[in-house]
Write an enzyme that holds these catalytic residues in place. Structure first.
Site, mmCIF file in Angstrom:
data_model
loop_
_atom_site.group_PDB
_atom_site.id
_atom_site.type_symbol
_atom_site.label_atom_id
_atom_site.label_comp_id
_atom_site.label_asym_id
_atom_site.label_seq_id
_atom_site.Cartn_x
_atom_site.Cartn_y
_atom_site.Cartn_z
ATOM 1 N N GLU A 187 29.863 -6.892 8.167
ATOM 2 C CA GLU A 187 28.856 -6.025 7.530
ATOM 3 C C GLU A 187 29.501 -4.667 7.345
ATOM 4 O O GLU A 187 29.636 -3.899 8.301
ATOM 5 C CB GLU A 187 27.617 -5.898 8.433
ATOM 6 C CG GLU A 187 26.853 -7.176 8.634
ATOM 7 C CD GLU A 187 26.224 -7.714 7.360
ATOM 8 O OE1 GLU A 187 26.227 -7.011 6.329
ATOM 9 O OE2 GLU A 187 25.747 -8.846 7.395
ATOM 10 N N CYS B 173 24.531 2.219 5.789
ATOM 11 C CA CYS B 173 25.519 1.535 4.951
ATOM 12 C C CYS B 173 24.971 1.127 3.593
ATOM 13 O O CYS B 173 25.687 1.114 2.606
ATOM 14 C CB CYS B 173 26.016 0.308 5.684
ATOM 15 S SG CYS B 173 24.641 -0.677 6.274
ATOM 16 N N GLU C 27 23.445 -11.208 7.918
ATOM 17 C CA GLU C 27 22.702 -11.046 9.161
ATOM 18 C C GLU C 27 21.230 -11.280 8.856
ATOM 19 O O GLU C 27 20.793 -11.275 7.707
ATOM 20 C CB GLU C 27 22.918 -9.641 9.728
ATOM 21 C CG GLU C 27 24.384 -9.406 10.072
ATOM 22 C CD GLU C 27 24.618 -8.316 11.090
ATOM 23 O OE1 GLU C 27 24.373 -7.147 10.784
ATOM 24 O OE2 GLU C 27 25.076 -8.657 12.211
ATOM 25 N N ASN D 285 25.629 4.021 13.770
ATOM 26 C CA ASN D 285 24.378 4.529 13.191
ATOM 27 C C ASN D 285 23.116 3.881 13.761
ATOM 28 O O ASN D 285 22.067 4.504 13.813
ATOM 29 C CB ASN D 285 24.407 4.433 11.669
ATOM 30 C CG ASN D 285 24.761 3.064 11.167
ATOM 31 O OD1 ASN D 285 25.165 2.203 11.944
ATOM 32 N ND2 ASN D 285 24.609 2.854 9.881
HETATM 33 P P1 NDP Z 1 34.369 1.941 11.966
HETATM 34 O O1 NDP Z 1 34.822 0.940 10.998
HETATM 35 O O2 NDP Z 1 35.221 3.122 12.215
HETATM 36 O O3 NDP Z 1 34.136 1.247 13.381
HETATM 37 C C1 NDP Z 1 33.308 0.136 13.546
HETATM 38 C C2 NDP Z 1 33.542 -0.462 14.914
HETATM 39 O O4 NDP Z 1 34.811 -1.129 14.919
HETATM 40 C C3 NDP Z 1 33.596 0.551 16.037
HETATM 41 O O5 NDP Z 1 33.008 -0.010 17.186
HETATM 42 C C4 NDP Z 1 35.078 0.759 16.200
HETATM 43 O O6 NDP Z 1 35.408 1.276 17.466
HETATM 44 C C5 NDP Z 1 35.595 -0.644 16.004
HETATM 45 N N1 NDP Z 1 37.005 -0.742 15.632
HETATM 46 C C6 NDP Z 1 37.787 0.193 15.024
HETATM 47 N N2 NDP Z 1 39.034 -0.307 14.811
HETATM 48 C C7 NDP Z 1 39.031 -1.574 15.289
HETATM 49 C C8 NDP Z 1 40.017 -2.610 15.357
HETATM 50 N N3 NDP Z 1 41.245 -2.441 14.868
HETATM 51 N N4 NDP Z 1 39.667 -3.786 15.909
HETATM 52 C C9 NDP Z 1 38.421 -3.989 16.377
HETATM 53 N N5 NDP Z 1 37.458 -3.046 16.354
HETATM 54 C C10 NDP Z 1 37.749 -1.857 15.806
HETATM 55 O O7 NDP Z 1 32.921 2.349 11.487
HETATM 56 P P2 NDP Z 1 31.984 3.507 12.018
HETATM 57 O O8 NDP Z 1 31.615 3.278 13.449
HETATM 58 O O9 NDP Z 1 32.584 4.792 11.610
HETATM 59 O O10 NDP Z 1 30.659 3.230 11.168
HETATM 60 C C11 NDP Z 1 30.500 3.631 9.867
HETATM 61 C C12 NDP Z 1 30.804 2.501 8.893
HETATM 62 O O11 NDP Z 1 30.025 1.361 9.202
HETATM 63 C C13 NDP Z 1 30.460 2.860 7.483
HETATM 64 O O12 NDP Z 1 31.500 2.511 6.618
HETATM 65 C C14 NDP Z 1 29.246 2.019 7.164
HETATM 66 O O13 NDP Z 1 29.092 1.732 5.836
HETATM 67 C C15 NDP Z 1 29.449 0.835 8.012
HETATM 68 N N6 NDP Z 1 28.184 0.202 8.315
HETATM 69 C C16 NDP Z 1 27.879 -1.000 7.723
HETATM 70 C C17 NDP Z 1 26.661 -1.585 7.938
HETATM 71 C C18 NDP Z 1 26.338 -2.913 7.338
HETATM 72 O O14 NDP Z 1 25.533 -3.631 7.911
HETATM 73 N N7 NDP Z 1 26.918 -3.311 6.242
HETATM 74 C C19 NDP Z 1 25.650 -0.961 8.772
HETATM 75 C C20 NDP Z 1 26.082 0.273 9.359
HETATM 76 C C21 NDP Z 1 27.303 0.821 9.120
HETATM 77 P P3 NDP Z 1 35.471 2.862 17.678
HETATM 78 O O15 NDP Z 1 34.627 3.520 16.653
HETATM 79 O O16 NDP Z 1 34.927 3.021 19.032
HETATM 80 O O17 NDP Z 1 36.907 3.236 17.528
#
Ligand code: NDP
Length: 485
Positions: free
Chosen positions: A251, A285, A459, A154
């Site tokens: 996060e 998020c 953060e 995002n």
């Molecule tokens: P994901 O949890 O699907 O992915 C987050 C990242 O982790 C991506 O780069 C993903 O790679 C990577 N990833 C996935 N599986 C693994 C693994 N087993 N080991 C290491 N890395 C992995 O989240 P989204 O990208 O779909 O983002 C949306 C989510 O993020 C929402 O739940 C939102 O709430 C949260 N979010 C939280 C924030 C906060 O600061 N608290 C801010 C913004 C979002 P890939 O996607 O390339 O497979």
């Protein structure tokens, strides 16, 4: 013709763009049109190895520089980001689909704030002197070493900077993996850091899906993992990091409550609910997606909310008049549309929106449901799209209990003119990042992060320094050593 969003190569390692076309191709789709605008390749094991060994090798010399020197580089990077804000914002819009109206003020600018803020702090990361009679202890705040950053889709520029800036300020190096959905912006951050004078290898970017993230997290050379992502991914990454006793910042997601009492300024409360649900088309998020409205003002609130939501301008994200963009991917759009159908099936009252917008790209109309009850799926699960649930309440005690009845604890907000009540309610809410008569402000000076399943660590702010450094204590004896034998 090559699209302007196409990067020179997929990865940025040791100060330069690096390609390995043996990696799985990852198409970059512009969410506003569905058109493929770029391709990158997932990191192969050779690329992962190159990034980690480079970052490991670069870290020690970086940590030996003075904080003033490191800080100067970060602040220079901030200046470059601000000078190039327009181009970086256009790229952010291509990467995510978010309207330029937002990206011009929220992405490279927020990244620059982080670089400037942590650049400013770098020189003041000192320890303590603890006198013990003749002897004394001194402490040093030291870097953790090699850090891995993993981002969600995002806020690709902001996330790279929110992790990279404090990590580098403390003398760490970083390998950053953006979400496969938004691979473009972090490369620019890496490029700008080099231009600002960062030594090669201090900040590296590799592309890939979860398995590349997994390879980074489990590597024994890595000292810390900072993830922005969903709760299920967070649990996996936290567990993998624990295996190697690594430091973590998590996060994660939320389902945050926004509580509106009947004495609130109605338009401000409606504005807070709009900011907390429809900014970035709801892909935030910390969004306050459970909007609890006290019964006395419910219908007035809904009427004003529907009227103002009707003013959202959906359209070409590159047109600065557009105030509401598409979902990041077709898949995310379908997930959100599924939740909207669930809301209808489970008996919530649709106030506005409720369907895909009749236009190209992955647009969903900003959607408001009223008469939502605590057990409905749309009130329990994180949707990560423009779907606001409005729930009714009678008393303060009741609403606090219901607001806390969730596994999540990222954010919470309250709108009321009664300040005693505002502070009391916030004091009783289980959340890390809270708001009174506002919603979703995220200045770099304020700590950001969640409690419960929403995360670990913070953060931004001085808190982030604690999560990217460790304390060494040194006992200094002035006299003789007294031993038993
Ligand atoms: P994901 O949890 O699907 O992915 C987050 C990242 O982790 C991506 O780069 C993903 O790679 C990577 N990833 C996935 N599986 C693994 C693994 N087993 N080991 C290491 N890395 C992995 O989240 P989204 O990208 O779909 O983002 C949306 C989510 O993020 C929402 O739940 C939102 O709430 C949260 N979010 C939280 C924030 C906060 O600061 N608290 C801010 C913004 C979002 P890939 O996607 O390339 O497979």
């Amino acid at each position: 013709m090559t699209h302007p969003a196409q990067p020179k190569a997929s990865h940025f390692i040791n100060g330069e763009y690096v390609e390995d076309t043996a990696g799985t191709p990852i198409p970059v789709i512009y969410a506003a049109t569905g058109e493929q605008i770029a391709t990158v390749h997932a990191a192969t094991p050779a690329i992962v190895e190159q990034a980690l060994s480079t970052a490991k090798a670069a870290q020690k010399a970086w940590a030996k520089m003075t904080g003033t020197e490191r800080g100067r580089i970060l602040r220079r990077a901030a200046d470059i980001m601000r000078e190039r804000n327009h181009d970086l914002s256009v790229l952010e819009t291509y990467d995510t689909g978010k309207p330029l109206q937002e990206t011009l003020v929220a992405d490279a600018t927020s990244g620059a704030d982080a670089l400037e803020y942590f650049g400013g702090l770098a020189a003041s990361l000192t320890g303590e002197h603890i006198p013990l009679g003749e002897d004394w202890v001194y402490t040093k705040r030291e870097a953790l070493g090699l850090c891995v950053g993993i981002g969600a889709w995002n806020y690709p520029t902001q996330i790279a900077c929110w992790k990279g800036a404090p990590a580098l300020a403390c003398g760490n190096s970083m390998v950053f993996k953006p979400s496969e959905t938004t691979p473009l912006c972090a490369l620019k951050v890496a490029e700008i850091l080099i231009e600002a004078g960062a030594p090669a290898g201090v900040f590296n970017v590799v592309q890939g899906m979860g398995e590349v993230g997994g390879a980074l997290v489990t590597d024994p050379r890595v000292d810390k993992v900072s993830l922005t992502g969903s709760v299920p991914t967070g649990k996996k990454v936290y567990a993998a990091a624990a295996e190697g006793m690594k430091h973590v910042t998590m996060e994660l997601g939320g389902k945050s409550p926004l509580i509106i009492f009947d004495d609130a300024d109605l338009d401000n409360a409606v504005g807070g609910a709009i900011n907390g649900n429809f900014y970035s088309s709801g892909q935030v998020c910390s969004n306050g997606t459970r909007v609890f409205v006290q019964k006395g003002i419910k219908e007035k609130f809904l009427a004003r909310l529907a009227e103002r939501t009707g003013n959202a301008i959906l359209g070409d994200p590159m047109d600065e008049a557009t105030s509401f963009g598409p979902m990041v991917t077709e898949n995310q759009m379908n997930i959100v549309l599924g939740y909207i159908e669930k809301g209808k099936e489970e008996g919530a009252r649709l106030i506005c929106g409720g369907k895909r917008a009749d236009m190209d790209g992955y647009f969903i109309e900003p959607t408001v449901f009223a008469d939502v009850t605590d057990e409905m799926t749309i009130a329990r699960e994180e949707i990560f799209g423009p779907v606001m649930s409005v729930l009714d309440f009678d008393t303060e005690e009741e609403v606090v209990a219901r607001a806390n009845d969730t596994e999540f604890g990222l954010s919470a907000g309250v709108f009321t003119r009664d300040f005693t009540r505002a502070h009391r309610v916030i004091g009783n809410l289980e959340a890390g990042s809270c708001f009174i008569n506002s919603y979703n402000d995220a200045p770099v000076e304020a700590p950001f992060g969640g409690v419960k399943a929403s995360g670990v660590g913070r953060e931004n702010s001085k808190e982030a320094i604690k999560h990217f450094s460790q304390v060494k204590s040194v006992y200094v004896r002035m006299g003789d050593v007294d031993a038993a034998f």
